[in-house]
Design a protein around this motif. Structure first.
Motif, PDB file in Angstrom:
ATOM      1  N   ARG A  10       0.812  -1.216   0.000  1.00  0.00           N
ATOM      2  CA  ARG A  10       0.000   0.000   0.000  1.00  0.00           C
ATOM      3  C   ARG A  10       0.847   1.267   0.000  1.00  0.00           C
ATOM      4  O   ARG A  10       0.462   2.282  -0.592  1.00  0.00           O
ATOM      5  N   PHE A  11       2.012   1.217   0.647  1.00  0.00           N
ATOM      6  CA  PHE A  11       2.843   2.414   0.766  1.00  0.00           C
ATOM      7  C   PHE A  11       4.194   2.196   0.113  1.00  0.00           C
ATOM      8  O   PHE A  11       4.750   1.094   0.137  1.00  0.00           O
ATOM      9  N   LEU A  12       4.714   3.271  -0.453  1.00  0.00           N
ATOM     10  CA  LEU A  12       5.985   3.236  -1.151  1.00  0.00           C
ATOM     11  C   LEU A  12       6.808   4.444  -0.713  1.00  0.00           C
ATOM     12  O   LEU A  12       6.354   5.592  -0.802  1.00  0.00           O
ATOM     13  N   TYR A  13       8.016   4.162  -0.218  1.00  0.00           N
ATOM     14  CA  TYR A  13       8.930   5.228   0.186  1.00  0.00           C
ATOM     15  C   TYR A  13       9.990   5.370  -0.903  1.00  0.00           C
ATOM     16  O   TYR A  13      10.790   4.474  -1.120  1.00  0.00           O
ATOM     17  N   TRP A  14       9.973   6.503  -1.602  1.00  0.00           N
ATOM     18  CA  TRP A  14      10.876   6.766  -2.712  1.00  0.00           C
ATOM     19  C   TRP A  14      12.042   7.622  -2.252  1.00  0.00           C
ATOM     20  O   TRP A  14      11.853   8.616  -1.559  1.00  0.00           O
ATOM     21  N   ILE A  15      13.247   7.256  -2.685  1.00  0.00           N
ATOM     22  CA  ILE A  15      14.416   8.089  -2.465  1.00  0.00           C
ATOM     23  C   ILE A  15      15.124   8.240  -3.806  1.00  0.00           C
ATOM     24  O   ILE A  15      15.560   7.245  -4.402  1.00  0.00           O
ATOM     25  N   ALA A  16      15.230   9.462  -4.290  1.00  0.00           N
ATOM     26  CA  ALA A  16      15.978   9.740  -5.512  1.00  0.00           C
ATOM     27  C   ALA A  16      17.272  10.437  -5.112  1.00  0.00           C
ATOM     28  O   ALA A  16      17.247  11.403  -4.342  1.00  0.00           O
ATOM     29  N   VAL A  76       6.419  -0.617   1.920  1.00  0.00           N
ATOM     30  CA  VAL A  76       6.009  -0.510   3.329  1.00  0.00           C
ATOM     31  C   VAL A  76       4.645  -1.175   3.456  1.00  0.00           C
ATOM     32  O   VAL A  76       3.702  -0.823   2.743  1.00  0.00           O
ATOM     33  N   GLU A  77       4.531  -2.132   4.375  1.00  0.00           N
ATOM     34  CA  GLU A  77       3.388  -3.032   4.343  1.00  0.00           C
ATOM     35  C   GLU A  77       2.110  -2.490   4.962  1.00  0.00           C
ATOM     36  O   GLU A  77       1.035  -3.029   4.716  1.00  0.00           O
ATOM     37  N   SER A  78       2.175  -1.437   5.792  1.00  0.00           N
ATOM     38  CA  SER A  78       0.961  -0.992   6.478  1.00  0.00           C
ATOM     39  C   SER A  78       1.018   0.493   6.795  1.00  0.00           C
ATOM     40  O   SER A  78       2.091   1.116   6.789  1.00  0.00           O
ATOM     41  N   GLU A  79      -0.152   1.043   7.091  1.00  0.00           N
ATOM     42  CA  GLU A  79      -0.230   2.448   7.484  1.00  0.00           C
ATOM     43  C   GLU A  79       0.528   2.684   8.785  1.00  0.00           C
ATOM     44  O   GLU A  79       1.194   3.704   8.947  1.00  0.00           O
ATOM     45  N   GLU A  80       0.427   1.734   9.712  1.00  0.00           N
ATOM     46  CA  GLU A  80       1.132   1.876  10.991  1.00  0.00           C
ATOM     47  C   GLU A  80       2.643   1.946  10.763  1.00  0.00           C
ATOM     48  O   GLU A  80       3.344   2.752  11.388  1.00  0.00           O
ATOM     49  N   ALA A  81       3.156   1.107   9.865  1.00  0.00           N
ATOM     50  CA  ALA A  81       4.590   1.104   9.587  1.00  0.00           C
ATOM     51  C   ALA A  81       5.021   2.399   8.901  1.00  0.00           C
ATOM     52  O   ALA A  81       6.079   2.954   9.208  1.00  0.00           O
ATOM     53  N   ALA A  82       4.198   2.897   7.982  1.00  0.00           N
ATOM     54  CA  ALA A  82       4.523   4.156   7.305  1.00  0.00           C
ATOM     55  C   ALA A  82       4.530   5.312   8.292  1.00  0.00           C
ATOM     56  O   ALA A  82       5.436   6.160   8.283  1.00  0.00           O
ATOM     57  N   ALA A  84       4.959   5.149  11.535  1.00  0.00           N
ATOM     58  CA  ALA A  84       6.070   4.980  12.474  1.00  0.00           C
ATOM     59  C   ALA A  84       7.364   5.483  11.856  1.00  0.00           C
ATOM     60  O   ALA A  84       8.184   6.138  12.521  1.00  0.00           O
ATOM     61  N   TYR A  85       7.566   5.187  10.573  1.00  0.00           N
ATOM     62  CA  TYR A  85       8.781   5.669   9.916  1.00  0.00           C
ATOM     63  C   TYR A  85       8.783   7.193   9.855  1.00  0.00           C
ATOM     64  O   TYR A  85       9.807   7.834  10.149  1.00  0.00           O
ATOM     65  N   LEU A  86       7.663   7.781   9.467  1.00  0.00           N
ATOM     66  CA  LEU A  86       7.597   9.231   9.353  1.00  0.00           C
ATOM     67  C   LEU A  86       7.828   9.901  10.700  1.00  0.00           C
ATOM     68  O   LEU A  86       8.521  10.916  10.795  1.00  0.00           O
ATOM     69  N   ALA A  87       7.261   9.332  11.749  1.00  0.00           N
ATOM     70  CA  ALA A  87       7.460   9.899  13.088  1.00  0.00           C
ATOM     71  C   ALA A  87       8.929   9.825  13.486  1.00  0.00           C
ATOM     72  O   ALA A  87       9.485  10.779  14.057  1.00  0.00           O
ATOM     73  N   ALA A 181       5.783  14.378   1.899  1.00  0.00           N
ATOM     74  CA  ALA A 181       7.045  14.720   1.249  1.00  0.00           C
ATOM     75  C   ALA A 181       8.040  15.156   2.314  1.00  0.00           C
ATOM     76  O   ALA A 181       7.863  16.187   2.954  1.00  0.00           O
ATOM     77  N   LEU A 182       9.068  14.351   2.509  1.00  0.00           N
ATOM     78  CA  LEU A 182      10.114  14.686   3.463  1.00  0.00           C
ATOM     79  C   LEU A 182      11.121  15.652   2.849  1.00  0.00           C
ATOM     80  O   LEU A 182      11.703  16.482   3.551  1.00  0.00           O
TER      81      LEU A 182
END
Length: 257
Positions: A10-16, A76-82, A84-87, A181-182
């Motif tokens: 469901r979630f994708l963390y992109w780094i360019a 990223v497998e879940s909203e909770e995991a996404a 948690a990473y952002l926090a 957007a980080l």
């Protein structure tokens, strides 16, 4: 669903990012370090990250230098995991865990273009495995879209993405919406992202696919708001490696030649 399959979560963390080294030995060392040291450290610190795939820029945007030379996509497998990473990543410098360096190449020769979390909106089909290449397009609706947004979204999901997938001969198309957007250069991160997967991304096939898309005369016009959308970047990347989180002793990196 195979949670380790590319673009299946469901979630994708992109780094360019860009790597300033040009010596082939330095580039090879950079890629080995990223796959063999950095990605496992990311997995260890973020349990909800279930796979990583990496790409090298194959065909830049014809309008300018709009995309990093390398792209990493973490599933990223879940909203909770996404969340948690952002926090964690938004915490103060002293609260964030560090990662292993590899002087003088890492991190001295690295520059981030963007770090963005996108959330899946729709897909034309389930994951068919690791694509050889991807065509990624950032899209923004017009600033004054207002009440037309629902029609814009419906057309984008139900008509345009399936149509582009078919016309381009892509194996799959997936739509995402910006979650957070980080980091992204001005004028800001695209609100939407489309990822089109290409099974065989030789230079010849990529150029042929691009010509087909540009020459196609069968595009459905869509609502008035769609005609006024913008595309901050359109970029072609070819797969370097796919790294699933190891759930068994045979978990391993899959590298492209």
């Amino acid at each position: 669903m195979n949670a380790h399959a590319p673009f299946s979560n469901r979630f994708l963390y992109w780094i360019a990012l860009d790597f300033a080294g040009s010596d082939p030995a330095d580039v090879a060392r950079f890629n080995r370090f990223y796959d063999e040291t950095h990605v496992p450290e990311v997995f260890a610190r973020h349990p909800g990250f279930v796979a990583a795939h990496r790409y090298a820029l194959q065909l830049p945007d014809s309008r300018g230098d709009l995309g990093g030379a390398y792209l990493a996509a973490y599933e990223v497998e879940s909203e909770e995991a996404a969340d948690a990473y952002l926090a964690g990543t938004n915490a103060g410098d002293g609260a964030r865990p560090g990662y292993t360096d590899d002087p003088p190449l890492w991190p001295d020769l690295l520059t981030h273009r963007w770090r963005v979390v996108y959330e899946k909106v729709a897909e034309t089909s389930p994951s068919k495995g690791t694509p050889d290449g991807i065509y990624i397009i950032g899209i923004d609706p017009p600033e004054d879209v207002g009440d037309e947004l629902a029609a814009f979204e419906e057309f984008y999901t139900d008509i345009h993405v399936p149509e582009a997938t078919s016309i381009g001969g892509f194996t799959r198309g997936t739509r995402y919406a910006l979650r957070h957007a980080l980091e992204h250069p001005e004028p800001g991160c695209p609100r939407y992202l489309a990822v089109y997967e290409l099974e065989d991304a030789t230079d010849e096939n990529v150029l042929a696919t691009l010509r087909t898309l540009l020459k196609a005369k069968t595009w459905t016009p869509g609502p008035a708001s769609w005609a006024r959308h913008t595309t901050p970047w359109r970029l072609w990347y070819r797969n370097i490696s796919f790294i699933p989180r190891a759930t068994s002793p045979d978990g391993a990196t899959v590298r492209r030649p």
